[in-house]
Design a protein around this motif. Structure first.
Motif, mmCIF file in Angstrom:
data_model
loop_
_atom_site.group_PDB
_atom_site.id
_atom_site.type_symbol
_atom_site.label_atom_id
_atom_site.label_comp_id
_atom_site.label_asym_id
_atom_site.label_seq_id
_atom_site.Cartn_x
_atom_site.Cartn_y
_atom_site.Cartn_z
ATOM 1 N N HIS A 227 -0.365 8.485 4.135
ATOM 2 C CA HIS A 227 -0.778 7.271 3.420
ATOM 3 C C HIS A 227 -0.498 7.517 1.950
ATOM 4 O O HIS A 227 -1.045 8.448 1.359
ATOM 5 C CB HIS A 227 -2.256 6.988 3.665
ATOM 6 C CG HIS A 227 -2.685 5.624 3.213
ATOM 7 N ND1 HIS A 227 -3.998 5.270 3.178
ATOM 8 C CD2 HIS A 227 -1.983 4.541 2.783
ATOM 9 C CE1 HIS A 227 -4.098 4.025 2.746
ATOM 10 N NE2 HIS A 227 -2.882 3.565 2.496
ATOM 11 N N SER A 228 0.383 6.717 1.377
ATOM 12 C CA SER A 228 0.737 6.899 -0.025
ATOM 13 C C SER A 228 1.120 5.567 -0.654
ATOM 14 O O SER A 228 1.365 4.584 0.030
ATOM 15 C CB SER A 228 1.870 7.919 -0.177
ATOM 16 O OG SER A 228 3.002 7.511 0.549
ATOM 17 N N ILE A 229 1.157 5.572 -1.975
ATOM 18 C CA ILE A 229 1.557 4.426 -2.775
ATOM 19 C C ILE A 229 2.793 4.840 -3.564
ATOM 20 O O ILE A 229 2.826 5.929 -4.140
ATOM 21 C CB ILE A 229 0.435 4.014 -3.761
ATOM 22 C CG1 ILE A 229 -0.839 3.636 -3.017
ATOM 23 C CG2 ILE A 229 0.912 2.903 -4.703
ATOM 24 C CD1 ILE A 229 -0.755 2.371 -2.206
ATOM 25 N N PHE A 230 3.820 3.983 -3.580
ATOM 26 C CA PHE A 230 5.019 4.198 -4.388
ATOM 27 C C PHE A 230 5.041 3.168 -5.502
ATOM 28 O O PHE A 230 4.983 1.960 -5.229
ATOM 29 C CB PHE A 230 6.293 4.044 -3.546
ATOM 30 C CG PHE A 230 6.543 5.186 -2.622
ATOM 31 C CD1 PHE A 230 7.359 6.236 -3.011
ATOM 32 C CD2 PHE A 230 5.973 5.217 -1.364
ATOM 33 C CE1 PHE A 230 7.597 7.300 -2.163
ATOM 34 C CE2 PHE A 230 6.210 6.273 -0.506
ATOM 35 C CZ PHE A 230 7.017 7.322 -0.911
ATOM 36 N N ILE A 231 5.140 3.626 -6.726
ATOM 37 C CA ILE A 231 5.299 2.754 -7.884
ATOM 38 C C ILE A 231 6.755 2.891 -8.306
ATOM 39 O O ILE A 231 7.157 3.874 -8.918
ATOM 40 C CB ILE A 231 4.339 3.131 -9.023
ATOM 41 C CG1 ILE A 231 2.900 3.058 -8.525
ATOM 42 C CG2 ILE A 231 4.544 2.216 -10.232
ATOM 43 C CD1 ILE A 231 2.063 4.233 -8.885
ATOM 44 N N GLU A 232 7.573 1.923 -7.898
ATOM 45 C CA GLU A 232 9.006 1.957 -8.149
ATOM 46 C C GLU A 232 9.313 1.315 -9.503
ATOM 47 O O GLU A 232 8.865 0.198 -9.774
ATOM 48 C CB GLU A 232 9.759 1.207 -7.057
ATOM 49 C CG GLU A 232 9.613 1.820 -5.689
ATOM 50 C CD GLU A 232 10.421 1.093 -4.640
ATOM 51 O OE1 GLU A 232 10.773 1.732 -3.637
ATOM 52 O OE2 GLU A 232 10.706 -0.114 -4.811
ATOM 53 N N LEU A 233 10.085 2.030 -10.312
ATOM 54 C CA LEU A 233 10.465 1.527 -11.629
ATOM 55 C C LEU A 233 11.702 0.656 -11.507
ATOM 56 O O LEU A 233 12.667 1.022 -10.843
ATOM 57 C CB LEU A 233 10.741 2.688 -12.576
ATOM 58 C CG LEU A 233 9.625 3.731 -12.698
ATOM 59 C CD1 LEU A 233 10.051 4.836 -13.649
ATOM 60 C CD2 LEU A 233 8.339 3.088 -13.154
#
Length: 117
Positions: A91-97
């Protein structure tokens, strides 16, 4: 949306939770044995919400990643596939630039998976 966008390749594992002109935020959730199809991420920050063990594959290269919950890791722009090889869900969150990398930082990065820098 690109063909190799994780929301296209694995919509059952990735969920869009926020997007604006500068970032896109994805939630990733899988279970032991789940695999992703090859997909790509731009430069991103990954925040782990659970402990997990994964195998990340890019071409002929692969790396095993074992991370605890509560970590923030850099993921340089890359195409890869992943597999949950552990006993717990990922379970993870990706903050894509969305902004391009500054010109003075255009040294190619030859890593796959998350790094601590």
């Amino acid at each position: 949306m690109r063909d190799n966008d994780p929301l296209v390749t694995n919509p059952e594992l990735y969920t869009l939770i926020f997007e604006n002109d500068r970032v896109r935020v994805l939630r990733y959730l899988d279970h032991p044995g789940d695999r992703t199809a090859p997909h790509s991420h731009p430069d991103s920050v990954m925040v782990t919400l659970s402990d997990f063990t994964r195998r990340i594959t890019a071409g002929e290269r692969e790396v095993e990643v074992d991370l605890p919950a509560g970590q923030a890791r850099w993921v340089a722009a890359q195409q890869h596939a992943g597999e949950n090889i552990g006993t717990s869900r990922t379970h993870s969150i990706f903050i894509e630039l969305k902004e391009p990398q500054p010109a003075h930082l255009t040294t190619p990065i030859d890593t796959i998976g998350p790094t601590s820098h």
